[in-house]
Design a protein around this motif. Structure first.
Motif, PDB file in Angstrom:
ATOM      1  N   GLU A  16      -7.366   6.699  -6.074  1.00 28.62           N
ATOM      2  CA  GLU A  16      -6.863   5.321  -6.167  1.00 28.62           C
ATOM      3  C   GLU A  16      -8.011   4.323  -6.179  1.00 28.62           C
ATOM      4  O   GLU A  16      -7.973   3.342  -6.913  1.00 28.62           O
ATOM      5  CB  GLU A  16      -5.955   5.006  -4.977  1.00 28.62           C
ATOM      6  CG  GLU A  16      -4.600   5.661  -5.060  1.00 28.62           C
ATOM      7  CD  GLU A  16      -3.713   5.267  -3.898  1.00 28.62           C
ATOM      8  OE1 GLU A  16      -2.518   5.550  -3.985  1.00 28.62           O
ATOM      9  OE2 GLU A  16      -4.213   4.690  -2.905  1.00 28.62           O
ATOM     10  N   TYR A  21      -7.160   0.761  -8.062  1.00 22.46           N
ATOM     11  CA  TYR A  21      -7.546  -0.543  -7.528  1.00 22.46           C
ATOM     12  C   TYR A  21      -8.570  -1.278  -8.392  1.00 22.46           C
ATOM     13  O   TYR A  21      -8.453  -2.497  -8.564  1.00 22.46           O
ATOM     14  CB  TYR A  21      -7.944  -0.432  -6.044  1.00 22.46           C
ATOM     15  CG  TYR A  21      -6.701  -0.245  -5.203  1.00 22.46           C
ATOM     16  CD1 TYR A  21      -5.878  -1.316  -4.917  1.00 22.46           C
ATOM     17  CD2 TYR A  21      -6.303   1.014  -4.786  1.00 22.46           C
ATOM     18  CE1 TYR A  21      -4.692  -1.156  -4.215  1.00 22.46           C
ATOM     19  CE2 TYR A  21      -5.123   1.194  -4.084  1.00 22.46           C
ATOM     20  CZ  TYR A  21      -4.326   0.104  -3.798  1.00 22.46           C
ATOM     21  OH  TYR A  21      -3.144   0.266  -3.115  1.00 22.46           O
ATOM     22  N   HIS A  44      -6.806   2.837   3.824  1.00 21.26           N
ATOM     23  CA  HIS A  44      -7.475   4.107   3.505  1.00 21.26           C
ATOM     24  C   HIS A  44      -8.521   4.422   4.573  1.00 21.26           C
ATOM     25  O   HIS A  44      -8.674   5.580   4.973  1.00 21.26           O
ATOM     26  CB  HIS A  44      -8.145   4.038   2.133  1.00 21.26           C
ATOM     27  CG  HIS A  44      -7.171   4.026   0.983  1.00 21.26           C
ATOM     28  ND1 HIS A  44      -7.571   3.852  -0.316  1.00 21.26           N
ATOM     29  CD2 HIS A  44      -5.821   4.167   0.944  1.00 21.26           C
ATOM     30  CE1 HIS A  44      -6.512   3.890  -1.115  1.00 21.26           C
ATOM     31  NE2 HIS A  44      -5.442   4.072  -0.374  1.00 21.26           N
ATOM     32  N   HIS A  78       0.999   2.645   4.948  1.00 24.54           N
ATOM     33  CA  HIS A  78       0.292   2.368   3.696  1.00 24.54           C
ATOM     34  C   HIS A  78       1.164   2.685   2.485  1.00 24.54           C
ATOM     35  O   HIS A  78       1.221   1.897   1.528  1.00 24.54           O
ATOM     36  CB  HIS A  78      -1.008   3.182   3.663  1.00 24.54           C
ATOM     37  CG  HIS A  78      -1.749   3.048   2.393  1.00 24.54           C
ATOM     38  ND1 HIS A  78      -2.236   1.847   1.942  1.00 24.54           N
ATOM     39  CD2 HIS A  78      -2.082   3.961   1.447  1.00 24.54           C
ATOM     40  CE1 HIS A  78      -2.845   2.027   0.775  1.00 24.54           C
ATOM     41  NE2 HIS A  78      -2.757   3.307   0.451  1.00 24.54           N
ATOM     42  N   GLU A  82       2.216   0.232  -0.597  1.00 23.96           N
ATOM     43  CA  GLU A  82       1.936   0.515  -2.008  1.00 23.96           C
ATOM     44  C   GLU A  82       3.227   0.570  -2.818  1.00 23.96           C
ATOM     45  O   GLU A  82       3.294   0.034  -3.931  1.00 23.96           O
ATOM     46  CB  GLU A  82       1.165   1.832  -2.151  1.00 23.96           C
ATOM     47  CG  GLU A  82      -0.312   1.660  -1.859  1.00 23.96           C
ATOM     48  CD  GLU A  82      -1.133   2.900  -2.132  1.00 23.96           C
ATOM     49  OE1 GLU A  82      -2.339   2.741  -2.358  1.00 23.96           O
ATOM     50  OE2 GLU A  82      -0.593   4.019  -2.112  1.00 23.96           O
TER      51      GLU A  82
HETATM   52 FE   FE2 Z   1      -3.460   4.306  -1.245  1.00 21.39          FE
END
Ligand code: FE2
Length: 134
Positions: A16, A21, A44, A78, A82
């Motif tokens: 990611e 990102y 993360h 998380h 997302e």
């Molecule tokens: Fe993630």
């Protein structure tokens, strides 16, 4: 089982951070993308920290369970962010070709790093990451 899952979490976060990102920072709405990326990198890091903490304990011990549960808790929070915020924003601008291109990058990344081969996992400074990937 935990080591396999922990490795999966590390590889997924790295993928990611290399593919999703940077794309959001370059193509998403500037303010939202930076805020979401900052949050994601911090999350993360928390997941990586919990994985690292588990390595310092005997599997099945109280300390190990505490660290594993921390990783689970951080990961669950998380994923919710997302799924509920980052990906809906992504879908607003992502046409089919872009999705195919990013999917190909994702598969290439996994193909180049089977079981994480050649990758190193470490926390990242969110603001520095945003500057370097914008
Ligand atoms: Fe993630």
């Amino acid at each position: 089982m935990w080591e396999a899952l922990a490795l999966h979490l590390e590889i997924h976060a790295e993928a990611e951070e290399r593919i999703l990102y940077p794309h959001l920072l370059k193509r998403g709405s500037a303010e939202t993308a930076e805020e979401e990326t900052d949050d994601a990198i911090r999350d993360h890091n928390k997941i990586r920290d919990a994985i690292e903490a588990a390595k310092g304990h005997q599997a099945g011990s109280d300390g190990w369970w505490k660290a594993v549960w921390q990783a689970r808790t951080e990961n669950s929070e998380h994923l919710t962010e997302e799924e509920d915020e980052v990906l809906p924003d992504f879908r607003k601008h992502a046409d089919m070709q872009l999705r195919v291109d990013l999917g190909a990058q994702w598969l290439t990344f996994y193909g180049e790093h089977p079981s994480g081969k050649g990758l190193t996992f470490h926390d990242k400074d969110p603001q520095r990451y945003i500057q370097e990937n914008s």
